[in-house]
Design a protein around this motif. Structure first.
Motif, PDB file in Angstrom:
ATOM      1  N   PRO A  52       0.604  -1.037  -0.111  1.00  0.00           N
ATOM      2  CA  PRO A  52      -0.095  -0.135  -0.086  1.00  0.00           C
ATOM      3  C   PRO A  52       0.733   1.273  -0.116  1.00  0.00           C
ATOM      4  CG  PRO A  52      -0.757  -1.636   1.577  1.00  0.00           C
ATOM      5  CD  PRO A  52       0.505  -2.167   1.085  1.00  0.00           C
ATOM      6  N   LEU A  53       1.897   1.374   0.663  1.00  0.00           N
ATOM      7  CA  LEU A  53       2.859   2.551   0.813  1.00  0.00           C
ATOM      8  C   LEU A  53       3.182   2.766  -0.632  1.00  0.00           C
ATOM      9  CD1 LEU A  53       4.707   2.046   4.296  1.00  0.00           C
ATOM     10  CD2 LEU A  53       2.950   3.635   3.708  1.00  0.00           C
ATOM     11  N   TRP A  54       3.950   1.455  -1.464  1.00  0.00           N
ATOM     12  CA  TRP A  54       4.344   1.818  -2.651  1.00  0.00           C
ATOM     13  C   TRP A  54       3.453   2.200  -3.549  1.00  0.00           C
ATOM     14  CZ3 TRP A  54       3.967  -1.068  -7.350  1.00  0.00           C
ATOM     15  CH2 TRP A  54       4.753  -0.845  -8.007  1.00  0.00           C
ATOM     16  N   ARG A  55       2.225   1.758  -3.614  1.00  0.00           N
ATOM     17  CA  ARG A  55       1.308   2.105  -4.594  1.00  0.00           C
ATOM     18  C   ARG A  55       0.714   3.538  -4.348  1.00  0.00           C
ATOM     19  NH1 ARG A  55      -2.482  -3.518  -4.880  1.00  0.00           N
ATOM     20  NH2 ARG A  55      -1.089  -4.295  -6.703  1.00  0.00           N
ATOM     21  N   ASN A  56       0.657   3.928  -3.039  1.00  0.00           N
ATOM     22  CA  ASN A  56       0.330   5.546  -2.752  1.00  0.00           C
ATOM     23  C   ASN A  56       1.286   6.323  -3.409  1.00  0.00           C
ATOM     24  OD1 ASN A  56      -2.298   5.880  -1.264  1.00  0.00           O
ATOM     25  ND2 ASN A  56      -1.579   3.953  -0.397  1.00  0.00           N
ATOM     26  N   ALA A  57       2.538   5.993  -2.928  1.00  0.00           N
ATOM     27  CA  ALA A  57       3.757   6.883  -3.575  1.00  0.00           C
ATOM     28  C   ALA A  57       3.734   6.827  -5.018  1.00  0.00           C
ATOM     29  CB  ALA A  57       5.133   6.421  -2.817  1.00  0.00           C
ATOM     30  N   ARG A  58       3.476   5.821  -5.727  1.00  0.00           N
ATOM     31  CA  ARG A  58       3.595   5.762  -6.999  1.00  0.00           C
ATOM     32  C   ARG A  58       2.442   6.568  -7.841  1.00  0.00           C
ATOM     33  NH1 ARG A  58       3.434   0.210 -10.604  1.00  0.00           N
ATOM     34  NH2 ARG A  58       4.752   0.823 -12.468  1.00  0.00           N
ATOM     35  N   HIS A  59       1.054   6.460  -7.271  1.00  0.00           N
ATOM     36  CA  HIS A  59       0.121   6.731  -7.998  1.00  0.00           C
ATOM     37  C   HIS A  59      -0.396   8.108  -7.690  1.00  0.00           C
ATOM     38  CE1 HIS A  59      -0.201   3.047 -10.069  1.00  0.00           C
ATOM     39  NE2 HIS A  59      -0.453   2.205  -9.055  1.00  0.00           N
ATOM     40  N   ARG A  60      -0.269   8.543  -6.370  1.00  0.00           N
ATOM     41  CA  ARG A  60      -0.637   9.931  -5.748  1.00  0.00           C
ATOM     42  C   ARG A  60      -2.185  10.338  -6.113  1.00  0.00           C
ATOM     43  NH1 ARG A  60       5.194  13.183  -6.388  1.00  0.00           N
ATOM     44  NH2 ARG A  60       6.251  11.537  -5.635  1.00  0.00           N
ATOM     45  N   LEU A  61      -3.218   9.433  -5.776  1.00  0.00           N
ATOM     46  CA  LEU A  61      -4.566   9.846  -5.948  1.00  0.00           C
ATOM     47  C   LEU A  61      -4.900  11.311  -5.648  1.00  0.00           C
ATOM     48  CD1 LEU A  61      -6.366   6.392  -5.851  1.00  0.00           C
ATOM     49  CD2 LEU A  61      -5.426   7.714  -7.920  1.00  0.00           C
ATOM     50  N   ARG A  62      -5.779  11.749  -6.164  1.00  0.00           N
ATOM     51  CA  ARG A  62      -6.314  13.138  -5.672  1.00  0.00           C
ATOM     52  C   ARG A  62      -7.800  13.031  -6.054  1.00  0.00           C
ATOM     53  NH1 ARG A  62      -3.357  16.932  -3.212  1.00  0.00           N
ATOM     54  NH2 ARG A  62      -1.059  16.485  -3.288  1.00  0.00           N
ATOM     55  N   VAL A  63      -8.674  13.753  -5.423  1.00  0.00           N
ATOM     56  CA  VAL A  63     -10.039  13.904  -5.977  1.00  0.00           C
ATOM     57  C   VAL A  63     -10.167  14.998  -6.820  1.00  0.00           C
ATOM     58  CG1 VAL A  63     -12.353  14.660  -5.139  1.00  0.00           C
ATOM     59  CG2 VAL A  63     -11.133  13.268  -3.727  1.00  0.00           C
TER      60      VAL A  63
ATOM     61  N   HIS B  52     -10.045   0.255  -0.067  1.00  0.00           N
ATOM     62  CA  HIS B  52     -10.240   0.888   1.234  1.00  0.00           C
ATOM     63  C   HIS B  52      -9.714   2.319   1.179  1.00  0.00           C
ATOM     64  CE1 HIS B  52     -11.814  -2.621   3.488  1.00  0.00           C
ATOM     65  NE2 HIS B  52     -10.720  -3.418   2.803  1.00  0.00           N
ATOM     66  N   TRP B  53     -10.398   3.093   1.293  1.00  0.00           N
ATOM     67  CA  TRP B  53     -10.170   4.454   1.046  1.00  0.00           C
ATOM     68  C   TRP B  53     -10.210   5.365   2.374  1.00  0.00           C
ATOM     69  CZ3 TRP B  53      -9.502   5.388  -4.263  1.00  0.00           C
ATOM     70  CH2 TRP B  53     -10.140   4.223  -5.098  1.00  0.00           C
ATOM     71  N   ARG B  54      -9.015   6.324   2.273  1.00  0.00           N
ATOM     72  CA  ARG B  54      -8.815   7.316   3.498  1.00  0.00           C
ATOM     73  C   ARG B  54      -8.523   8.610   2.388  1.00  0.00           C
ATOM     74  NH1 ARG B  54      -5.926   2.921   5.248  1.00  0.00           N
ATOM     75  NH2 ARG B  54      -6.216   2.433   7.389  1.00  0.00           N
ATOM     76  N   PHE B  55      -9.543   9.746   2.919  1.00  0.00           N
ATOM     77  CA  PHE B  55      -9.434  11.119   2.072  1.00  0.00           C
ATOM     78  C   PHE B  55      -8.855  11.889   3.249  1.00  0.00           C
ATOM     79  CE2 PHE B  55     -13.303   8.837   0.510  1.00  0.00           C
ATOM     80  CZ  PHE B  55     -12.911   8.633  -0.873  1.00  0.00           C
ATOM     81  N   LEU B  56      -7.797  12.644   2.840  1.00  0.00           N
ATOM     82  CA  LEU B  56      -7.124  13.464   3.609  1.00  0.00           C
ATOM     83  C   LEU B  56      -7.578  14.832   3.626  1.00  0.00           C
ATOM     84  CD1 LEU B  56      -3.398  12.201   2.876  1.00  0.00           C
ATOM     85  CD2 LEU B  56      -4.944  11.211   4.372  1.00  0.00           C
ATOM     86  N   SER B  57      -8.927  14.873   4.336  1.00  0.00           N
ATOM     87  CA  SER B  57      -9.721  16.222   4.375  1.00  0.00           C
ATOM     88  C   SER B  57     -10.108  16.783   5.656  1.00  0.00           C
ATOM     89  CB  SER B  57     -11.146  15.939   3.653  1.00  0.00           C
ATOM     90  OG  SER B  57     -11.618  14.836   4.204  1.00  0.00           O
ATOM     91  N   GLY B  58      -9.172  15.966   6.796  1.00  0.00           N
ATOM     92  CA  GLY B  58      -9.466  16.561   8.052  1.00  0.00           C
ATOM     93  C   GLY B  58      -9.549  15.668   9.045  1.00  0.00           C
ATOM     94  N   PRO B  59     -10.200  15.759  10.173  1.00  0.00           N
ATOM     95  CA  PRO B  59     -10.420  14.935  11.030  1.00  0.00           C
ATOM     96  C   PRO B  59     -11.174  13.683  10.819  1.00  0.00           C
ATOM     97  CG  PRO B  59     -10.929  17.025  12.039  1.00  0.00           C
ATOM     98  CD  PRO B  59     -10.750  17.214  10.585  1.00  0.00           C
TER      99      PRO B  59
ATOM    100  N   LEU C 137      -5.513   8.291   0.256  1.00  0.00           N
ATOM    101  CA  LEU C 137      -4.798   7.090   0.279  1.00  0.00           C
ATOM    102  C   LEU C 137      -5.813   5.984   0.371  1.00  0.00           C
ATOM    103  CD1 LEU C 137      -3.019   7.964   3.705  1.00  0.00           C
ATOM    104  CD2 LEU C 137      -2.071   8.097   1.542  1.00  0.00           C
ATOM    105  N   PHE C 138      -4.942   5.102  -0.244  1.00  0.00           N
ATOM    106  CA  PHE C 138      -6.018   3.687  -0.739  1.00  0.00           C
ATOM    107  C   PHE C 138      -5.286   2.252  -0.395  1.00  0.00           C
ATOM    108  CE2 PHE C 138      -3.481   4.256  -4.337  1.00  0.00           C
ATOM    109  CZ  PHE C 138      -3.278   3.453  -4.886  1.00  0.00           C
ATOM    110  N   GLU C 139      -6.055   1.253  -0.177  1.00  0.00           N
ATOM    111  CA  GLU C 139      -5.519   0.008  -0.033  1.00  0.00           C
ATOM    112  C   GLU C 139      -6.355  -0.786  -1.144  1.00  0.00           C
ATOM    113  OE1 GLU C 139      -5.176  -1.515   3.971  1.00  0.00           O
ATOM    114  OE2 GLU C 139      -5.274   0.499   4.732  1.00  0.00           O
TER     115      GLU C 139
END
Length: 481
Positions: A245-256, A288-295, A338-340
């Motif tokens: 998961p760490l490698w894929r997130n660093a590689r693809h860098r998803l954004r809304v 599995h999604w985590r949106f870095l939008s706050g608490p 972030l995603f898994e």
């Protein structure tokens, strides 16, 4: 846009075989190869578990375990040692089941792996408790009144026992909080945090087993066996649950990129990133999604793809059902994600025949709409049945698929008419089996994909079985916890 159900008097046209369809193509052959490979993996995994249990029973027998049973003074110790070995073996098995190992994820599907993990894990902890009780009783010379004091002496005097007691307590906490009526009273995020302590519990149990376990020490082969299994378990977790998961997130860098209302409390979240053509995702799968939008960003939520991946963007569709899903409705363009994953067995990998039936309810239409876009079928070979309460989803997109690819659509309006039926209240008194076989006369010869709430999905599966659809042709996945 409003839709009306296809009346029961107007069945969907049955599949008609054309002369050129009898010839298998390369894609069909590849799909059957994948299905056979997955079946082999499932068989091999089961055989491996039973062989591991046989191996430890052999070492227990070779170390005099059976002979010790006939001597009252050693019988309890012998049974306790065997229980400890079985518990340790099952403990390892449950770690492998949830390590997100791709070959197992593809062969079983995540919901089935979690179900197996729950069974194996609870059995392991039950046997572990039996091991503690029986071995303590044995050290106490068979005197139950001396057992509590003996347990205390063992805990404070033997190497690794304090750690083992702490590990056992953590594992018991995980088992108790996984009981349905307890789990239903916990927030998913709270339960998930508590469940992570299982890894700590397993880790605390290792020193005790490897330092003083008789069967771990008396045989070089046994020592190598156990150390190898523990090393592989740790490596699987670090590689597949952490590293990948760490490698894929660093590689693809998803954004809304956009949040688009779909109706009935559902929004579609569009995402973009780098090199998405290298992300091995298929329609029907989920992340599995985590949106870095706050608490609350640390809490992951599972959502399926609602459009077939095109190598440039991804799309999920989310219904506001709780705190996590409601946050998706307020996401701003540019929000990092972030995603898994991807996870999930229902996909083109399980598509063994061109004829397809897609059956969904509510937001369960999301992965089915993606499958209808990606799967390989000809006009008239795919049909989708969708139940909705107030407003159907993806009407325009599905109608475009109907025009472009010949997808047949059956709308099932109204809330579920009873707990025993998967049809909506707008379908009258027709029974489920008659309706299914009327709309899809050849349903028993099709691949069937189902997505919806778990009780509703169970009702559909009862009907497909009654219609003669083999379980091997029915594909569904539930987000279990």
């Amino acid at each position: 846009m409003r839709t009306e159900p296809i009346p029961i008097e107007s069945p969907v046209a049955p599949y008609t075989r054309h002369s050129d369809r009898s010839r298998p193509d390369r894609h069909t052959a590849d799909r059957f190869t994948a299905r056979q490979f997955d079946a082999g993996v499932r068989y091999g995994a089961g055989v491996s578990l039973w062989l591991s249990l046989l191996v430890i029973c052999y070492w227990w027998t070779a170390d005099g375990g059976i002979e010790d049973l006939v001597v009252p003074e050693t019988a309890l110790m012998s049974v306790g040692r065997l229980a400890g070995l079985v518990s340790a073996d099952l403990l390892l098995a449950q770690v492998f089941l949830v390590a997100r190992i791709p070959i197992l994820e593809r062969a079983f599907g995540q919901d089935r792996l979690i179900g197996l993990h729950r069974i194996v894990g609870s059995t392991s902890v039950a046997v572990m408790v039996g091991h503690i009780c029986i071995i303590t009783w044995g050290y106490a010379g068979g005197d139950l009144t001396r057992s509590p004091a003996m347990l205390w002496d063992l805990t404070v005097d033997y190497p690794g026992m304090l750690l083992a007691v702490a590990g056992t307590a953590l594992l018991l906490m995980v088992v108790v909080t996984s009981i349905r009526w307890v789990r239903d009273r916990l927030r998913y995020e709270s339960w998930h945090l508590l469940h992570l302590y299982a890894y700590l519990g397993v880790g605390l149990a290792v020193p005790h087993q490897l330092w003083i376990g008789q069967e771990f020490l008396t045989s070089s082969a046994a020592t190598v066996y156990w150390w190898t299994l523990w090393a592989l378990a740790v490596a699987a977790v670090l590689v597949w649950r952490v590293g990948l998961p760490l490698w894929r997130n660093a590689r693809h860098r998803l954004r809304v990129t956009a949040v688009v209302p779909e109706g009935d409390g559902v929004v579609s979240v569009h995402l973009s990133g780098r090199r998405l053509d290298r992300l091995p995702a298929s329609a029907g799968q989920f992340f599995h999604w985590r949106f870095l939008s706050g608490p609350g960003w640390t809490r992951a939520n599972p959502y399926s793809l609602s459009a077939a991946p095109d190598g440039r963007s991804l799309r999920i569709s989310v219904k506001a059902l709780g705190e996590g899903s409601s946050r998706a409705h307020t996401l701003a363009p540019g929000t990092p994600v972030l995603f898994e994953g991807p996870y999930g067995r229902p996909s083109r990998r399980t598509h063994g025949t061109r004829r397809v039936a897609l059956i969904g309810a509510g937001v369960g239409a999301a992965p089915l709409r993606a499958l209808a876009e990606e799967l390989d079928y000809r006009p008239g070979e795919a049909i989708i049945l969708l139940r909705y309460t107030s407003e159907p989803l993806f009407v325009r997109e599905l109608q475009q698929l109907a025009e472009r690819r010949g997808l047949q659509i059956v709308w099932l309006p109204g809330p579920r008419r009873s707990s025993a039926s998967w049809l909506g209240s707008g379908m009258g008194e027709i029974d489920d089996l008659t309706a299914l076989t009327h709309w899809i006369p050849d349903v028993a010869a099709r691949e069937v994909y189902i997505c919806g709430p778990q009780p509703w999905t169970a009702a559909v599966r009862r009907t497909t079985r009654a219609a003669g659809v083999p379980d091997s042709r029915v594909h569904s996945e539930t987000f279990r916890w």
